[in-house]
Every structure is written in structure tokens, then in C-alpha cells.
Design a protein around this motif. Structure first.
Motif, PDB file in Angstrom:
ATOM      1  N   ASP A  77       0.888  -1.160   0.000  1.00 45.64           N
ATOM      2  CA  ASP A  77       0.000   0.000   0.000  1.00 45.64           C
ATOM      3  C   ASP A  77       0.923   1.205   0.000  1.00 45.64           C
ATOM      4  O   ASP A  77       1.678   1.425   0.943  1.00 45.64           O
ATOM      5  N   ILE A  78       0.862   1.971  -1.048  1.00 47.29           N
ATOM      6  CA  ILE A  78       1.876   2.996  -1.237  1.00 47.29           C
ATOM      7  C   ILE A  78       1.295   4.393  -1.082  1.00 47.29           C
ATOM      8  O   ILE A  78       0.255   4.711  -1.633  1.00 47.29           O
ATOM      9  N   ALA A  79       1.957   5.192  -0.325  1.00 46.48           N
ATOM     10  CA  ALA A  79       1.487   6.560  -0.147  1.00 46.48           C
ATOM     11  C   ALA A  79       2.669   7.513  -0.080  1.00 46.48           C
ATOM     12  O   ALA A  79       3.727   7.178   0.436  1.00 46.48           O
ATOM     13  N   LEU A  80       2.486   8.692  -0.631  1.00 51.56           N
ATOM     14  CA  LEU A  80       3.449   9.770  -0.450  1.00 51.56           C
ATOM     15  C   LEU A  80       2.828  10.718   0.558  1.00 51.56           C
ATOM     16  O   LEU A  80       1.729  11.214   0.344  1.00 51.56           O
ATOM     17  N   HIS A  81       3.506  10.968   1.630  1.00 48.43           N
ATOM     18  CA  HIS A  81       2.955  11.859   2.645  1.00 48.43           C
ATOM     19  C   HIS A  81       3.702  13.178   2.655  1.00 48.43           C
ATOM     20  O   HIS A  81       4.916  13.202   2.824  1.00 48.43           O
ATOM     21  N   VAL A  82       2.964  14.218   2.495  1.00 52.20           N
ATOM     22  CA  VAL A  82       3.555  15.547   2.415  1.00 52.20           C
ATOM     23  C   VAL A  82       2.958  16.362   3.541  1.00 52.20           C
ATOM     24  O   VAL A  82       1.818  16.761   3.481  1.00 52.20           O
ATOM     25  N   SER A  94      -7.343   1.166  -8.084  1.00 50.25           N
ATOM     26  CA  SER A  94      -6.500   1.225  -9.279  1.00 50.25           C
ATOM     27  C   SER A  94      -5.095   1.689  -8.915  1.00 50.25           C
ATOM     28  O   SER A  94      -4.831   2.117  -7.792  1.00 50.25           O
ATOM     29  N   ASP A  95      -4.217   1.594  -9.879  1.00 53.73           N
ATOM     30  CA  ASP A  95      -2.807   1.916  -9.681  1.00 53.73           C
ATOM     31  C   ASP A  95      -2.587   3.411  -9.474  1.00 53.73           C
ATOM     32  O   ASP A  95      -2.594   4.181 -10.423  1.00 53.73           O
ATOM     33  N   HIS A  96      -2.422   3.815  -8.227  1.00 54.61           N
ATOM     34  CA  HIS A  96      -2.128   5.218  -7.959  1.00 54.61           C
ATOM     35  C   HIS A  96      -1.518   5.355  -6.572  1.00 54.61           C
ATOM     36  O   HIS A  96      -1.580   4.444  -5.765  1.00 54.61           O
ATOM     37  N   LEU A  97      -0.938   6.515  -6.334  1.00 54.44           N
ATOM     38  CA  LEU A  97      -0.327   6.788  -5.031  1.00 54.44           C
ATOM     39  C   LEU A  97      -1.129   7.891  -4.336  1.00 54.44           C
ATOM     40  O   LEU A  97      -2.038   8.472  -4.922  1.00 54.44           O
ATOM     41  N   HIS A  98      -0.761   8.166  -3.087  1.00 50.84           N
ATOM     42  CA  HIS A  98      -1.433   9.228  -2.343  1.00 50.84           C
ATOM     43  C   HIS A  98      -0.449  10.270  -1.861  1.00 50.84           C
ATOM     44  O   HIS A  98       0.688   9.955  -1.543  1.00 50.84           O
ATOM     45  N   LEU A  99      -0.921  11.463  -1.793  1.00 52.01           N
ATOM     46  CA  LEU A  99      -0.114  12.574  -1.329  1.00 52.01           C
ATOM     47  C   LEU A  99      -0.923  13.326  -0.283  1.00 52.01           C
ATOM     48  O   LEU A  99      -2.054  13.729  -0.540  1.00 52.01           O
ATOM     49  N   THR A 100      -0.368  13.448   0.901  1.00 54.17           N
ATOM     50  CA  THR A 100      -1.064  14.097   2.007  1.00 54.17           C
ATOM     51  C   THR A 100      -0.520  15.505   2.207  1.00 54.17           C
ATOM     52  O   THR A 100       0.682  15.683   2.333  1.00 54.17           O
ATOM     53  N   THR A 101      -1.412  16.476   2.245  1.00 50.92           N
ATOM     54  CA  THR A 101      -0.950  17.851   2.429  1.00 50.92           C
ATOM     55  C   THR A 101      -0.856  18.179   3.904  1.00 50.92           C
ATOM     56  O   THR A 101      -1.318  17.418   4.761  1.00 50.92           O
ATOM     57  N   ILE A 102      -0.292  19.329   4.181  1.00 52.55           N
ATOM     58  CA  ILE A 102      -0.106  19.749   5.567  1.00 52.55           C
ATOM     59  C   ILE A 102      -1.430  19.874   6.300  1.00 52.55           C
ATOM     60  O   ILE A 102      -1.505  19.694   7.514  1.00 52.55           O
ATOM     61  N   ASP A 150       7.296  12.777   3.005  1.00 55.68           N
ATOM     62  CA  ASP A 150       7.613  11.680   3.915  1.00 55.68           C
ATOM     63  C   ASP A 150       7.119  10.424   3.222  1.00 55.68           C
ATOM     64  O   ASP A 150       5.938  10.277   2.962  1.00 55.68           O
ATOM     65  N   ILE A 151       8.036   9.559   2.900  1.00 60.82           N
ATOM     66  CA  ILE A 151       7.698   8.454   2.009  1.00 60.82           C
ATOM     67  C   ILE A 151       7.722   7.125   2.752  1.00 60.82           C
ATOM     68  O   ILE A 151       8.648   6.821   3.482  1.00 60.82           O
ATOM     69  N   ALA A 152       6.691   6.358   2.567  1.00 62.35           N
ATOM     70  CA  ALA A 152       6.650   5.047   3.210  1.00 62.35           C
ATOM     71  C   ALA A 152       6.010   4.030   2.279  1.00 62.35           C
ATOM     72  O   ALA A 152       5.107   4.354   1.519  1.00 62.35           O
ATOM     73  N   LEU A 153       6.514   2.832   2.330  1.00 62.97           N
ATOM     74  CA  LEU A 153       5.859   1.716   1.658  1.00 62.97           C
ATOM     75  C   LEU A 153       5.191   0.901   2.745  1.00 62.97           C
ATOM     76  O   LEU A 153       5.845   0.455   3.685  1.00 62.97           O
ATOM     77  N   HIS A 154       3.905   0.701   2.639  1.00 63.69           N
ATOM     78  CA  HIS A 154       3.196  -0.053   3.664  1.00 63.69           C
ATOM     79  C   HIS A 154       2.768  -1.402   3.124  1.00 63.69           C
ATOM     80  O   HIS A 154       2.081  -1.467   2.124  1.00 63.69           O
ATOM     81  N   VAL A 155       3.194  -2.407   3.799  1.00 67.37           N
ATOM     82  CA  VAL A 155       2.913  -3.766   3.360  1.00 67.37           C
ATOM     83  C   VAL A 155       2.139  -4.437   4.465  1.00 67.37           C
ATOM     84  O   VAL A 155       2.689  -4.794   5.489  1.00 67.37           O
TER      85      VAL A 155
END
Lengths: 139, 139
Positions: free
Chosen positions: A130-135, B83-91, B130-135
Motif C-alpha cells: 500500500d503505497i502513499a506519499l505523505h507531504v 486502481s494503480d495510484h499513489l497518495h499525497l497528504t498535504t499539511i 515523507d515516504i513510506a511503503l506499507h505492506v
DNA sequence: TTTCCTGCAAAAGCTTTGCAAGTAC
DNA sequence: GTACTTGCAAAGCTTTTGCAGGAAA
């Protein structure tokens, strides 16, 4: 840099509690939770409360001394290693460091071979990615 | 596939509460929390309790109907888009979808230009990555 | 009719807060 | 001495649980 100098460079007072919490965090490779840090530091002949652990960790994050890792369960985890690396969370909730190059290969190609390599190099059992970029803080 | 068929294909009974929670989640682009889903669904003339929302979301995750997103604050967030996508979390805590190719470029090269592109394409203000791969679940 | 699902209420777990006492500088 | 930090206790928020009633199949 010595921990005391690190605190001073950030305008933070150097207290017994902060020293012990920071060093327990920096020493650990387990990306501990606040509760784990509380238990580790408290036993080593240091007066400490949970509130102080939470306050301290937030202060560290604000001053760029550590990072709060996003998680889906249990408490938040913290990492004092700010170098270039990614994290991989196993089904049991443990968080492992992953070199960036390996993490990027994982992102580019989640092939069976890549997973096998991850499992081999980290000694973990990968179940889902489960992949996420956290900003969430200052650049 | 119709939502009811989706439930049936997973051996899940089709109840009013599940239908409404699932459709509110699938409709939303905001990766809502359990609390947000509770408030959205509850107002639309449907009897609903918080416990049901939590039970339901866990059931959905177990059956691969949605994904629980790791976060550092507030409650967990959920996403029915697998679907194939990533997430980006704002402040501010909002979670945005990021196309995988763009996310991978971000990982490979956190250059000023890449950040500017992220900001331009998503209309967000990026403060730190802040980047993490969650498995954490079945492959 | 059987099994699964829901609501309620209570509890549990994690984190924050207010304030008085204590400590670094 | 001043400003910052700590501990305590209480509160706040998110999430889970037990159980009885209710609904889907």
C-alpha cells in the motif's frame, strides 16, 4: 554532533528526559511508538511521564530531529534517522527501513522477483503493498 | 458491476447501511475517515451507528473492496479506488491521488521542478515529503 | 429459519491539555 | 530570576467489543 549540542542548536533545553528519549529513539532500529519509548526510558532509572514523551516527540518533530511515520494501526511510530530511505510495514505491524533504490524498484515493478528480493533482503513476509506519499511538513 | 452484485460476489449480505457506506466512499474523492462517512450517510435518511461504520469498513478491507490508508493524525482514511495510484497528504491533512508515474518520478528525483509539477497538477502546497511503503495485507 | 448484521452502550487505546511544581540557563 | 519543561490527572478522540434485537437469504 553530541545530543546536547543538537538540542542547543535548535534552541531546546537539554533535560534528562529529552536526552534519554532522543537517545532511545536514535538507538532503536524498530521505529518505536511513544508507548515503547516510555517503557524503555522509564525503566532506566529516569523519572518520566507519558505526557512528556508525547510533548517531547512533538517538539523533536517540529525541530526536525525526528519524523512521525504514518500508520494504520496502533500508535504513531517515530524515526530519528532522517537519511534517504523508505519504510516497509509488515503484516505484524513492524516497520523496516528500505534503501531508496530498492523501494523505487518496488514501485516501478511490483514483480514476483522484486517481492522475493525484498523478502530476502529484509527477512520479512510481504503480504500487500500500500503505497502513499505523505507531504506534511516543511520542505 | 452493481454494488449489490459486488457484495454478493464476496459473500456479503446487502444491507442498507453497507450500500450507503460503500457508495458514499466510492463517490468521494476525499478519502474520507470513518467519522466523515458516518456523518455523510447518517444524514441521508438512513439509520446508522458508528460501530457499524467501523465494522463495515473493516469488512470491506478484508474482502478487498477498499483500502485503509495510513495516516499520522486524525482517524484512518479509506479509499475504494483500488486502481494503480499513489497518495499525497498535504499539511492540512487532505489526501490527494497521484498518478503512479508522477509519484515514481517524485521518488526518483525530488527536484524543485518535480515539486512544482506536483503543485501545479494537484493544486496543493507541498511542504515536506515523507515516504513510506506499507505492506500490510494479502497480495 | 438460520445466519449474519446492526445499534447501543460501555470500554479500551492513544493522545492532548491545564496547571502547579521543578529545572535549565 | 525567568522562561521553559515536567508530572499528574483529567479529558478528548478514535476504535473495539458484548450482546440483544432485527434483517437478509
Amino acid at each position: 554532533m553530541e545530543t546536547k549540542e543538537l538540542f542547543n542548536s535548535q534552541g531546546l533545553r537539554c533535560t534528562r528526559q529529552r536526552l534519554e528519549v532522543y537517545e532511545a529513539l536514535a538507538m532503536s532500529k524498530r521505529h518505536p511508538t511513544a508507548e515503547e519509548l516510555f517503557r524503555t526510558v522509564k525503566t532506566s532509572q529516569c523519572v518520566l511521564s507519558r505526557a512528556t514523551v508525547y510533548n517531547t516527540l512533538e517538539t523533536f518533530c517540529e525541530h526536525g530531529l525526528c519524523r512521525k511515520l504514518p500508520s494504520t494501526e496502533g500508535g504513531a511510530r517515530y524515526d530519528a534517522d532522517l537519511s534517504d530511505h523508505l519504510h516497509l510495514t509488515t503484516i505484524s505491524g513492524d516497520v523496516h527501513d528500505v534503501p531508496s533504490d530498492l523501494g523505487i524498484r518496488l514501485l516501478k515493478s511490483l514483480s514476483a522477483e522484486t517481492i522475493a528480493e525484498i523478502e530476502g533482503r529484509l527477512g520479512v513476509s510481504v503480504k500487500r503493498v500500500d503505497i502513499a506519499l505523505h507531504v506534511d511538513a516543511d520542505f
